[in-house]
Design an enzyme around this catalytic site. Structure first.
Site, PDB file in Angstrom:
ATOM      1  N   CYS A 271       0.963  -1.146  -0.138  1.00 26.33           N
ATOM      2  CA  CYS A 271      -0.005   0.112  -0.117  1.00 26.33           C
ATOM      3  C   CYS A 271       0.886   1.196   0.095  1.00 26.33           C
ATOM      4  O   CYS A 271       1.774   1.223   0.745  1.00 26.33           O
ATOM      5  CB  CYS A 271      -1.015   0.041   1.127  1.00 26.33           C
ATOM      6  SG  CYS A 271      -2.238  -1.262   1.465  1.00 26.33           S
TER       7      CYS A 271
ATOM      8  N   ARG B  44       3.999  -0.240  -4.856  1.00 24.37           N
ATOM      9  CA  ARG B  44       3.647  -1.184  -3.569  1.00 24.37           C
ATOM     10  C   ARG B  44       2.378  -1.651  -3.401  1.00 24.37           C
ATOM     11  O   ARG B  44       1.791  -2.433  -2.597  1.00 24.37           O
ATOM     12  CB  ARG B  44       3.454   0.185  -2.388  1.00 24.37           C
ATOM     13  CG  ARG B  44       5.065   0.917  -2.270  1.00 24.37           C
ATOM     14  CD  ARG B  44       4.836   1.834  -1.369  1.00 24.37           C
ATOM     15  NE  ARG B  44       4.635   1.463   0.151  1.00 24.37           N
ATOM     16  CZ  ARG B  44       5.637   1.066   0.818  1.00 24.37           C
ATOM     17  NH1 ARG B  44       6.843   1.342   0.482  1.00 24.37           N
ATOM     18  NH2 ARG B  44       5.256   0.513   1.939  1.00 24.37           N
TER      19      ARG B  44
ATOM     20  N   TRP C  87      -2.913  -2.566  -1.687  1.00 21.97           N
ATOM     21  CA  TRP C  87      -2.546  -4.067  -1.985  1.00 21.97           C
ATOM     22  C   TRP C  87      -3.212  -4.704  -0.680  1.00 21.97           C
ATOM     23  O   TRP C  87      -3.151  -4.653   0.368  1.00 21.97           O
ATOM     24  CB  TRP C  87      -1.188  -4.372  -1.782  1.00 21.97           C
ATOM     25  CG  TRP C  87      -0.694  -5.812  -2.166  1.00 21.97           C
ATOM     26  CD1 TRP C  87      -0.204  -6.059  -3.299  1.00 21.97           C
ATOM     27  CD2 TRP C  87      -0.732  -6.763  -1.252  1.00 21.97           C
ATOM     28  NE1 TRP C  87      -0.073  -7.620  -3.230  1.00 21.97           N
ATOM     29  CE2 TRP C  87      -0.260  -7.911  -2.137  1.00 21.97           C
ATOM     30  CE3 TRP C  87      -1.010  -7.107   0.196  1.00 21.97           C
ATOM     31  CZ2 TRP C  87      -0.113  -9.362  -1.551  1.00 21.97           C
ATOM     32  CZ3 TRP C  87      -0.769  -8.361   0.700  1.00 21.97           C
ATOM     33  CH2 TRP C  87      -0.290  -9.368  -0.257  1.00 21.97           C
TER      34      TRP C  87
ATOM     35  N   ASN D 160      -1.479   2.056   5.736  1.00 21.92           N
ATOM     36  CA  ASN D 160      -0.743   1.059   5.287  1.00 21.92           C
ATOM     37  C   ASN D 160      -0.211   0.131   6.410  1.00 21.92           C
ATOM     38  O   ASN D 160       0.248   0.339   7.310  1.00 21.92           O
ATOM     39  CB  ASN D 160       0.520   1.486   4.543  1.00 21.92           C
ATOM     40  CG  ASN D 160       1.639   0.542   4.153  1.00 21.92           C
ATOM     41  OD1 ASN D 160       1.371  -0.632   4.198  1.00 21.92           O
ATOM     42  ND2 ASN D 160       3.015   1.038   3.939  1.00 21.92           N
ATOM     43  N   GLY D 161      -0.364  -1.208   6.321  1.00 23.82           N
ATOM     44  CA  GLY D 161      -0.330  -2.228   7.426  1.00 23.82           C
ATOM     45  C   GLY D 161      -1.330  -3.007   7.725  1.00 23.82           C
ATOM     46  O   GLY D 161      -2.442  -3.112   7.075  1.00 23.82           O
TER      47      GLY D 161
ATOM     48  N   GLU E 121      16.485 -18.077  -9.397  1.00 24.22           N
ATOM     49  CA  GLU E 121      16.055 -16.633  -9.642  1.00 24.22           C
ATOM     50  C   GLU E 121      15.421 -16.575 -11.045  1.00 24.22           C
ATOM     51  O   GLU E 121      14.775 -15.903 -11.147  1.00 24.22           O
ATOM     52  CB  GLU E 121      17.132 -15.869  -9.743  1.00 24.22           C
ATOM     53  CG  GLU E 121      17.239 -14.283  -9.749  1.00 24.22           C
ATOM     54  CD  GLU E 121      16.191 -13.705  -8.842  1.00 24.22           C
ATOM     55  OE1 GLU E 121      15.438 -14.137  -8.098  1.00 24.22           O
ATOM     56  OE2 GLU E 121      15.955 -12.460  -9.360  1.00 24.22           O
TER      57      GLU E 121
ATOM     58  N   LYS F  64      11.808 -15.038 -11.664  1.00 21.83           N
ATOM     59  CA  LYS F  64      11.535 -13.808 -12.607  1.00 21.83           C
ATOM     60  C   LYS F  64      10.237 -14.370 -13.608  1.00 21.83           C
ATOM     61  O   LYS F  64       9.431 -13.723 -13.872  1.00 21.83           O
ATOM     62  CB  LYS F  64      12.704 -13.622 -13.461  1.00 21.83           C
ATOM     63  CG  LYS F  64      13.755 -12.946 -12.733  1.00 21.83           C
ATOM     64  CD  LYS F  64      13.467 -11.375 -12.443  1.00 21.83           C
ATOM     65  CE  LYS F  64      12.773 -11.505 -10.915  1.00 21.83           C
ATOM     66  NZ  LYS F  64      13.550 -11.712  -9.791  1.00 21.83           N
TER      67      LYS F  64
ATOM     68  N   GLU G 131       6.848 -14.839 -11.767  1.00 19.82           N
ATOM     69  CA  GLU G 131       6.190 -13.504 -11.479  1.00 19.82           C
ATOM     70  C   GLU G 131       5.658 -12.517 -12.511  1.00 19.82           C
ATOM     71  O   GLU G 131       4.637 -12.169 -12.279  1.00 19.82           O
ATOM     72  CB  GLU G 131       7.852 -12.656 -10.774  1.00 19.82           C
ATOM     73  CG  GLU G 131       7.955 -13.102  -9.574  1.00 19.82           C
ATOM     74  CD  GLU G 131       9.184 -12.188  -8.963  1.00 19.82           C
ATOM     75  OE1 GLU G 131       9.115 -11.574  -7.969  1.00 19.82           O
ATOM     76  OE2 GLU G 131      10.054 -11.785  -9.983  1.00 19.82           O
TER      77      GLU G 131
ATOM     78  N   HIS H   4      15.815 -36.811  -9.356  1.00 19.39           N
ATOM     79  CA  HIS H   4      14.994 -37.314  -8.080  1.00 19.39           C
ATOM     80  C   HIS H   4      13.623 -36.562  -8.366  1.00 19.39           C
ATOM     81  O   HIS H   4      13.084 -36.401  -7.224  1.00 19.39           O
ATOM     82  CB  HIS H   4      15.861 -36.797  -6.868  1.00 19.39           C
ATOM     83  CG  HIS H   4      17.037 -37.360  -6.558  1.00 19.39           C
ATOM     84  ND1 HIS H   4      17.118 -38.638  -6.547  1.00 19.39           N
ATOM     85  CD2 HIS H   4      18.380 -36.922  -6.844  1.00 19.39           C
ATOM     86  CE1 HIS H   4      18.460 -38.908  -6.599  1.00 19.39           C
ATOM     87  NE2 HIS H   4      19.362 -38.005  -6.681  1.00 19.39           N
TER      88      HIS H   4
ATOM     89  N   LYS I  77       5.796  -4.802  -4.644  1.00 18.84           N
ATOM     90  CA  LYS I  77       7.543  -4.718  -4.513  1.00 18.84           C
ATOM     91  C   LYS I  77       7.798  -4.783  -2.871  1.00 18.84           C
ATOM     92  O   LYS I  77       8.909  -5.415  -2.726  1.00 18.84           O
ATOM     93  CB  LYS I  77       7.773  -3.284  -5.217  1.00 18.84           C
ATOM     94  CG  LYS I  77       9.193  -3.150  -5.126  1.00 18.84           C
ATOM     95  CD  LYS I  77       9.686  -3.093  -6.625  1.00 18.84           C
ATOM     96  CE  LYS I  77      11.400  -3.000  -6.552  1.00 18.84           C
ATOM     97  NZ  LYS I  77      11.824  -4.443  -6.933  1.00 18.84           N
TER      98      LYS I  77
HETATM   99  C1  G6P Z   1       8.418  -9.044  -2.844  1.00 21.43           C
HETATM  100  C2  G6P Z   1       9.058  -8.300  -4.171  1.00 21.43           C
HETATM  101  C3  G6P Z   1      10.289  -9.352  -4.501  1.00 21.43           C
HETATM  102  C4  G6P Z   1      11.342  -9.039  -3.594  1.00 21.43           C
HETATM  103  C5  G6P Z   1      10.874  -9.655  -2.109  1.00 21.43           C
HETATM  104  C6  G6P Z   1      11.764  -9.349  -0.946  1.00 21.43           C
HETATM  105  O1  G6P Z   1       8.060 -10.185  -3.107  1.00 21.43           O
HETATM  106  O2  G6P Z   1       8.267  -8.638  -5.361  1.00 21.43           O
HETATM  107  O3  G6P Z   1      10.987  -8.793  -5.752  1.00 21.43           O
HETATM  108  O4  G6P Z   1      12.556  -9.960  -3.765  1.00 21.43           O
HETATM  109  O5  G6P Z   1       9.577  -8.870  -1.953  1.00 21.43           O
HETATM  110  O6  G6P Z   1      11.836  -7.724  -0.885  1.00 21.43           O
HETATM  111  P1  G6P Z   1      13.108  -7.237  -0.390  1.00 21.43           P
HETATM  112  O7  G6P Z   1      12.793  -5.820  -0.562  1.00 21.43           O
HETATM  113  O8  G6P Z   1      13.170  -7.334   1.149  1.00 21.43           O
HETATM  114  O9  G6P Z   1      14.427  -7.414  -1.004  1.00 21.43           O
END
Ligand code: G6P
Length: 611
Positions: free
Chosen positions: A2, A27, A73, A99-100, A484, A488, A491, A507, A606
């Protein structure tokens, strides 16, 4: 999660707020709203992106020099117009953005229902503002005092801003566990979840601390804490350029951020590393560096992409510093009563510096006496303020939800920390240290070389854009890169993808391989090269479609793979910073071809400031 923005001053508040909300959309973006004082306390809110709110308010009388705005969010209640913020108090004289999460909202709600309150939304936020107003009426006190009293009774995390019909110059804000920045302009004030909505107006800011309440009244800012102790605002000048938070000609922030990596990696090393003079300094490690040098064990906690950076760092620290490392999901670590001994050091990695689980893991480890280091990107965020020492990644603002340049910057900082420790500990020779520093300095140029493969990777993406599954396999330092790459892709393109250590394929995942299955191998020439070649053959034998990231000039794998992507040779410990780039581009192009919103993928945010 948020985003919140509020303004009071001489400008049109809606213009500042809507623009600010767009900057904070990373956010959360399931609904948005704004409250203004324009002949009444009026709230306008809409499900969907900020642009939909903007459309909705077009043509309305928005004349107001005070206002609050929110991009959401969802946590409590589905994303719709009613659950969107701002929320009114019972009399409609107060409006709040939040927010929270208020954890004890249901008991507060029941108390209020017993007193005759009714609620329009399913949110904890509406309960919160009813509760504040109830206290204000009962105690016959000022709004900020009512907020203070309410905060001593709520459990949870919050950043809030409240405005009042009865006071056209007043904003009351508070934070605990969710970020809030006050921008101090000339006869005007801004409040926001981070500094990005503020910087085009002023670079003077105050970062609120937990349990602090900021009151902007009649052009003055005052701060106190929830114990009612007045505090003097600490105004900082921030160094953030407007162009850093704009797309700069790229179609998406994610693409811009992928292409920024040669620069962001260099920025991260600037003034800290110089192979010629042997300089390697991270000022933020301060006097705590010896705790790392003498650590019996290093615990790394993080989430998402940052956790993957932690996995690479595990290999690096163990190889160069000979210190055992454990990498933990922050969310698991904090809830499982981990053993933390004297001599353990914890490193928390976070792009945003606000991830709730990582922050909670830090607090927990701190309470058990651990020394905590932070590796964060956002300057002034909560995690760096909660740690004993650390280093910023200086990658610049990362706005695309899928993390890219933050990952390579995290690896740069973690590698530098490990080399400092190895040097002090004597587990690396002078010659090896010099070699590693030179290699690190050359990484930006090598990343730039990989970025030239963008068109080739786009073509490969065309072939696989309709796939329903993907497997990513790597070994050694490239195993976290496989994780990773898979993250990606899922996501932003919503294709199911799994990352695995290549040898583990036997396995389980091998059962998935058929002529439809794309398998991405990160198979650069390193100590496990021969082994991964065998794994490629195993996939080929089952007719899987092999895309291989290989070291430049590798003719051997080229004969086996359907597609090869050649990256320049680097020391295997640094290869993840190079081998991850084609995977970032592959996921980007596939997502764009599938018509996905790469910068704002569904359901993600994010900065995850809820547990
Ligand atoms: C969210 C974001 C990711 C990020 C993760 C950890 O899931 O979408 O891109 O890697 O949070 O966030 P941070 O800010 O702690 O790296």
């Amino acid at each position: 999660m948020c985003g919140i923005v509020a303004y009071v001053g001489h400008r049109q508040a809606h213009e500042v707020i809507i623009k600010g909300l767009k900057r904070l959309e990373y956010r959360g973006y399931d609904s948005a709203g704004i409250a203004l004082l324009n002949g009444g306390l009026n709230v306008y809110k809409k499900k969907g992106k900020v642009s939909e709110l903007e459309e909705f308010v077009k043509g309305k009388n928005l004349n107001s020099t005070i206002g609050i705005g929110h991009t959401r969010w969802a946590t409590h209640g589905e994303p719709n117009d009613v659950n969107a913020h701002p929320h009114y108090s019972s009399t409609g004289k107060l409006a709040i953005i939040h927010n929270g999460i208020i954890e004890n909202y249901s008991s507060l709600k029941q108390e209020l229902i017993n007193k005759g309150h009714t609620f329009k939304s399913e949110t904890d936020t509406e309960v919160f503002i009813h509760f504040i107003e109830d206290i204000k009426e009962k105690e016959n006190c000022s709004l900020d005092e009512a907020v203070r009293l309410a905060l001593t009774k709520v459990v949870g995390a919050y950043a809030i801003v409240i405005m009042s019909l009865e006071d056209p110059d007043l904003l009351v804000a508070a934070r605990k566990g969710s970020p809030l920045v006050v921008g101090v302009g000339k006869d005007e004030f801004f409040l926001a979840s981070d500094a990005t909505p503020i910087i085009e107006y002023t670079n003077e800011v105050v970062y609120l601390n937990d349990q602090e309440i900021a009151v902007v009244n009649d052009g003055k800012l005052s701060i106190k804490n929830t114990a009612n102790l007045p505090l003097s605002p600490y105004i900082q000048t921030i160094d953030l350029e407007l162009e850093a938070i704009e797309k700069g000609g790229y179609e998406h922030f994610m693409l811009k951020e992928i292409f920024e990596q040669p620069r962001s990696i260099s920025d991260c090393m600037r003034g800290r590393l110089d192979s010629k003079s042997g300089r390697l300094v991270l000022g933020g490690l301060r006097e705590y560096v010896n705790k790392l040098v003498n650590a019996d064990r290093i615990l790394i906690v993080a989430c998402g992409t940052s956790w993957h950076a932690g996995l690479v760092a595990e290999y690096f620290f163990e190889e160069f510093c000979r210190i055992p490392v454990e990498v933990e999901y922050a969310s698991e670590f904090r809830y499982r009563n981990p053993v933390i001994r004297e001599g353990d050091v914890l490193i928390a990695i976070s792009q945003s510096g606000e991830t709730a689980d990582t922050l909670a893991a830090i607090e927990m480890a701190k309470s058990k006496g651990a020394i905590i280091f932070g590796v964060c990107n956002v300057v002034g965020s909560s995690i760096p303020r909660a740690t004993h020492a650390g280093a910023y990644t200086h990658a610049g603002p990362e706005i695309g939800v899928a993390s890219t340049k933050a990952f390579t910057a995290q690896l740069t900082v973690l590698n530098m920390i490990a080399l400092i420790v190895a040097n002090k500990k004597g587990t690396i020779t002078e010659q090896k240290l010099h070699e590693m520093l030179t290699e690190l300095e050359n990484i930006p140029a090598k990343v730039a070389e990989v970025l030239k493969l963008n068109d080739q990777i786009k073509e490969i993406s065309e072939t696989f854009k309709d796939a329903t599954n993907f497997l990513y396999l790597g070994r050694g330092y490239n195993f976290p890169v496989a994780l990773e790459g898979a993250l990606k892709l899922k996501e932003i393109s919503y294709i199911h993808a799994e990352g695995y250590p290549a040898a583990e394929m036997k396995h389980g995942p091998i059962a998935l391989i058929d002529e439809e299955m794309p398998v991405v191998f990160i198979a650069t020439q390193d100590s496990s090269y021969e082994k991964i070649v065998s794994n490629i053959q195993e996939v080929k034998a089952r007719k899987g479609r092999v895309i291989a990231v290989v070291t430049k000039g590798d003719k051997h794998i080229a004969k086996m793979a359907e597609f090869t992507i050649e990256v320049p040779a680097v020391h295997e410990a640094l290869m993840p910073m190079v081998s991850v780039i084609p995977l970032q581009l592959l996921s980007y192009h596939i997502a764009v071809m599938r018509g996905c919103n790469v910068d704002q993928p569904r359901n993600l945010a994010k900065s995850v400031t809820v547990e």
